[in-house]
Motif scaffolding. Structure first.
Motif, PDB file in Angstrom:
ATOM      1  N   THR A  20      22.858  47.334  56.971  1.00  0.00           N
ATOM      2  CA  THR A  20      22.843  48.763  56.690  1.00  0.00           C
ATOM      3  C   THR A  20      24.012  49.053  55.756  1.00  0.00           C
ATOM      4  OG1 THR A  20      22.691  50.968  57.618  1.00  0.00           O
ATOM      5  CG2 THR A  20      24.191  49.487  58.733  1.00  0.00           C
ATOM      6  N   TYR A  21      23.749  49.877  54.736  1.00  0.00           N
ATOM      7  CA  TYR A  21      24.761  50.157  53.729  1.00  0.00           C
ATOM      8  C   TYR A  21      25.207  51.614  53.802  1.00  0.00           C
ATOM      9  CZ  TYR A  21      22.773  45.954  51.638  1.00  0.00           C
ATOM     10  OH  TYR A  21      22.315  44.683  51.419  1.00  0.00           O
ATOM     11  N   ALA A  22      26.488  51.825  53.574  1.00  0.00           N
ATOM     12  CA  ALA A  22      27.029  53.180  53.455  1.00  0.00           C
ATOM     13  C   ALA A  22      28.429  53.003  52.896  1.00  0.00           C
ATOM     14  CB  ALA A  22      27.062  53.884  54.801  1.00  0.00           C
ATOM     15  N   GLN A  67      32.250  55.564  56.754  1.00  0.00           N
ATOM     16  CA  GLN A  67      31.118  55.920  57.620  1.00  0.00           C
ATOM     17  C   GLN A  67      30.709  54.734  58.488  1.00  0.00           C
ATOM     18  OE1 GLN A  67      27.441  57.515  55.804  1.00  0.00           O
ATOM     19  NE2 GLN A  67      26.373  56.472  57.458  1.00  0.00           N
ATOM     20  N   GLY A 108      32.897  54.410  61.388  1.00  0.00           N
ATOM     21  CA  GLY A 108      32.524  55.396  62.409  1.00  0.00           C
ATOM     22  C   GLY A 108      31.323  54.943  63.221  1.00  0.00           C
ATOM     23  N   GLN A 109      30.341  54.378  62.531  1.00  0.00           N
ATOM     24  CA  GLN A 109      29.145  53.899  63.230  1.00  0.00           C
ATOM     25  C   GLN A 109      29.495  52.758  64.188  1.00  0.00           C
ATOM     26  OE1 GLN A 109      26.866  53.356  59.517  1.00  0.00           O
ATOM     27  NE2 GLN A 109      25.192  54.438  60.497  1.00  0.00           N
ATOM     28  N   ILE A 110      30.356  51.851  63.734  1.00  0.00           N
ATOM     29  CA  ILE A 110      30.745  50.717  64.584  1.00  0.00           C
ATOM     30  C   ILE A 110      31.482  51.234  65.811  1.00  0.00           C
ATOM     31  CG2 ILE A 110      32.218  48.666  64.718  1.00  0.00           C
ATOM     32  CD1 ILE A 110      31.689  48.389  61.646  1.00  0.00           C
ATOM     33  N   PHE A 156      23.166  41.497  62.501  1.00  0.00           N
ATOM     34  CA  PHE A 156      23.234  42.886  62.041  1.00  0.00           C
ATOM     35  C   PHE A 156      24.544  43.106  61.291  1.00  0.00           C
ATOM     36  CE2 PHE A 156      23.660  47.399  62.089  1.00  0.00           C
ATOM     37  CZ  PHE A 156      22.365  47.875  62.053  1.00  0.00           C
ATOM     38  N   THR A 162      31.379  54.155  67.282  1.00  0.00           N
ATOM     39  CA  THR A 162      30.592  54.887  68.278  1.00  0.00           C
ATOM     40  C   THR A 162      29.539  54.004  68.939  1.00  0.00           C
ATOM     41  OG1 THR A 162      29.364  55.755  66.421  1.00  0.00           O
ATOM     42  CG2 THR A 162      30.847  57.256  67.507  1.00  0.00           C
ATOM     43  N   THR A 163      28.898  53.128  68.169  1.00  0.00           N
ATOM     44  CA  THR A 163      27.798  52.374  68.779  1.00  0.00           C
ATOM     45  C   THR A 163      28.248  51.071  69.431  1.00  0.00           C
ATOM     46  OG1 THR A 163      27.335  51.122  66.779  1.00  0.00           O
ATOM     47  CG2 THR A 163      26.187  53.200  67.023  1.00  0.00           C
ATOM     48  N   ARG A 164      29.348  50.489  68.933  1.00  0.00           N
ATOM     49  CA  ARG A 164      29.781  49.157  69.405  1.00  0.00           C
ATOM     50  C   ARG A 164      28.640  48.151  69.325  1.00  0.00           C
ATOM     51  NH1 ARG A 164      35.328  49.956  71.750  1.00  0.00           N
ATOM     52  NH2 ARG A 164      35.560  52.047  70.953  1.00  0.00           N
ATOM     53  N   THR A 165      27.756  48.341  68.377  1.00  0.00           N
ATOM     54  CA  THR A 165      26.691  47.351  68.159  1.00  0.00           C
ATOM     55  C   THR A 165      26.906  46.746  66.780  1.00  0.00           C
ATOM     56  OG1 THR A 165      25.418  49.378  68.326  1.00  0.00           O
ATOM     57  CG2 THR A 165      24.394  47.425  69.188  1.00  0.00           C
ATOM     58  N   ALA A 206      19.124  45.233  66.726  1.00  0.00           N
ATOM     59  CA  ALA A 206      20.260  45.509  67.575  1.00  0.00           C
ATOM     60  C   ALA A 206      20.091  44.866  68.949  1.00  0.00           C
ATOM     61  CB  ALA A 206      20.447  47.002  67.715  1.00  0.00           C
ATOM     62  N   TYR A 221      27.060  45.564  58.752  1.00  0.00           N
ATOM     63  CA  TYR A 221      27.447  46.834  58.135  1.00  0.00           C
ATOM     64  C   TYR A 221      28.120  46.483  56.821  1.00  0.00           C
ATOM     65  CZ  TYR A 221      27.113  48.809  62.880  1.00  0.00           C
ATOM     66  OH  TYR A 221      26.706  49.207  64.114  1.00  0.00           O
TER      67      TYR A 221
END
Lengths: 273, 309
Positions: free
Chosen positions: A76-78, A82, A85-87, A47, A89-92, A40, A49
């Motif tokens: 990273t897998y999901a 989800q 949501g990760q993108i 990186f 909140t993190t904006r990374t 990151a 998703y």
């Protein structure tokens, strides 16, 4: 404390330390080299998703990309929701590959993307039947025939969502479908499994699974004009710390090399006509 | 000594409660094993060899030991061990305080400890992510703003940025995700242990000239050995199997933050149910072996109830 207890305690602490050391060794192995920057952080790594449904081809393509360019890819897998949501909140992260174009559109609405989503592959629904098609199923409407043992994925899955549209488009009697239903598993793979094992006569799967059980089952294609095609897109993220790496990986993903991997895993790379 | 009337019945009833429960769990593991065997029996040679390759990572021992499964297993066991040690460091004094001290609003503190256990694991992960994104925004606000004239991008506060990069999608994130609930469990166990311990031993130690810290260390803590063990075992077992908050906060990045439970989850989503079960059985087997060794190493003399003195 008993006199022996502290000695045993020491032994346990030693064992724990050994375990930590072992885990630490794994860490060194996993890192490409000393001082290599982590994902990151601003670095050469890309990186990604990635939706779990396209894990196999993306993993393979990423491996080849790294071998050719030397750029590491961290994935990273999901499930697609989800990841979104990760993108958010993190904006990374640099690249987002959701399982359905709808998620890419949602990400675009939230201004999380840089540039338009690019088509990666297609999820084409198909009818999965027993080998030799003993029940003579030709089209979607045949699934409502009385007495047929039908398996359909649950609504919570991507195929479950799309098959509802498919039934509406083909004006199939949903009550009759429900009467035929013998199981509604959570994933499309379990649908294929049920047909393979003969628990059901037919089900709806993705064409990517057509090679699932060649000895026991086969697919009946649905004509494109009667079908509802799902699309997987790959998107560059607005918050990318490595936009150049993201662009290079996306180009590779969508290049002939990426397409070859997709085809080898039975994914549809060209829009069905 | 003559056995009390009903002694055998009493013994039978209580023992069967323990054995029956253990049998149900054992049954679950056995049916998983049968499922895998059934899969292997009905699958072709190619499918079966693919299964073994995916499960163990290669043909020889070197490939197995350097393979994905072993790395993920070590990461699970190692992170759980770090978590447990950290959790006990916090849980021992916290459990003591909750048991012995009069803290204003103790019920509230105690209930927030429980809240960590009540929160759905996935939400724990999401909350961590939300917290760290707020932290990152704070860092941007504290740092150098972008230069409008030169067009140079802004730089966030160094410390905040470091903290963010240290945890989010990184290995320490795994430990943090496990730590929050693991510590709550350990605090529960430690509090119960201190509640059950004899306070007078500590008072005697004090009157004999021990310092406050010395009395805690030499009189109170040794009585709660079973609590440390119980809390540690609970925290460790919970951490080894945890994946939802780990997957969302630390990611599922192969070779970095993908722990074995996350891998099993991913295998299920792509339809490899038998592989997920096999991975779980390996993990459960090794975790159980570790726990058995731990219990033997730290066992009390058989039949003595209560805290060790």
């Amino acid at each position: 404390m008993k006199p022996g207890a502290s000695g045993r305690f020491r032994a346990v602490v030693l064992a724990a330390a050994a375990l930590l050391a072992a885990a630490g060794c794994g860490r060194d192995e996993a890192r490409p080299g000393p001082g290599a920057p982590d994902g990151a952080r601003p670095s050469g790594a890309v990186f990604v998703y990635c939706a779990a449904g396209v894990k196999e081809p993306v993993e393979e393509i990423a491996k080849r990309f790294t071998a050719e360019t030397g750029t590491r890819v961290e994935i990273t897998y999901a499930n697609s929701g989800q990841l979104l949501g990760q993108i958010e909140t993190t904006r990374t992260g640099d690249v987002y590959i959701p399982g359905d174009v709808g998620f890419a559109e949602k990400a675009a609405e939230k201004k999380l993307l840089s540039g338009a989503p690019r088509p990666f592959c297609f999820f084409v629904p198909a009818i999965y039947v027993r080998k030799g098609n003993p029940r003579g199923i030709r089209e979607v409407a045949d699934l409502a025939r009385p007495g047929l043992k039908l398996v359909l994925a649950d609504r919570s899955s991507a195929v479950g969502q799309i098959q509802e549209k498919l039934f509406r488009k083909n004006a199939v009697d949903e009550e009759a479908l429900k009467r035929n239903l013998v199981a509604s598993p959570a994933t499309v793979t379990d649908v294929a499994l049920a047909v393979k094992l003969g628990t059901a006569d037919a089900g709806i799967i993705w064409d990517a699974l057509s090679g699932f059980a060649p000895a026991e089952a086969e697919t009946v294609a649905i004509p494109t004009e009667k079908n509802v095609i799902g699309q997987v897109t790959a998107c560059a993220l607005a918050g990318a710390r490595n936009p150049a790496g993201a662009a290079a990986f996306l180009d590779y993903l969508l290049s002939d090399k990426g397409r070859a991997v997709l085809s080898s895993k039975h994914f549809t790379v060209d829009a069905p006509r | 000594m003559k056995p009390a009337p009903g002694g055998r019945l009493f013994r039978g009833l209580t023992s069967s409660a323990a054995v029956a429960f253990a049998a149900v769990i054992a049954l679950l593991l056995v049916v998983d094993l049968l499922y895998i065997l059934a899969f292997l029996a009905r699958s072709s040679a190619g499918e079966a060899s693919g299964f073994w390759r995916e499960l163990l990572g290669g043909g020889d021992w070197a490939a197995v030991l350097g393979g994905q499964t072993v790395r993920e297993l070590l990461l699970s066991l190692g992170s759980a061990t770090v978590t447990t040690l950290l959790a006990l460091v916090l849980a021992v004094p916290a459990g003591y305080a909750l048991s012995r001290h009069r803290i204003p609003g103790k019920v509230v503190v105690d209930t927030f400890v429980d809240a960590a256990i009540v929160l759905p694991p996935l939400i724990m992960g999401v909350s961590l992510l939300v917290l760290f994104s707020a932290l990152r925004r704070t860092g941007e606000a504290l740092g150098t703003p972008p230069d409008a004239l030169t067009g140079e991008p802004g730089r966030p506060n160094f410390l905040v940025q470091w903290l963010y990069d240290f945890f989010v999608y990184q290995r320490p994130g795994i430990v943090l995700a496990q730590f929050l609930v693991g510590t709550a469990l350990a605090i529960r166990a430690m509090r119960a242990a201190f509640d059950a311990a004899d306070r007078r031993v500590e008072d005697v130690a004090l009157t004999l000239g021990c310092s406050r810290f010395g009395a805690f260390w030499r009189a109170a803590l040794p009585q709660t050995w079973s609590g440390v063990l119980a809390g540690g075992v609970m925290c460790w077992s919970y951490s080894v199997g945890l994946f939802a908050p780990v997957q969302i906060f630390a990611g599922a990045i192969e070779g970095r933050t993908r722990v074995l439970p996350t891998r099993t989850f991913l295998e299920i989503t792509v339809g490899h149910l038998e592989l997920a079960l096999a991975l779980t059985l390996i993990m459960a087997g090794i975790a159980m072996a570790v726990l058995i060794c731990l219990k033997f190493a730290l066992r009390r003399p058989a039949g003595t109830g209560g805290p060790v003195s």
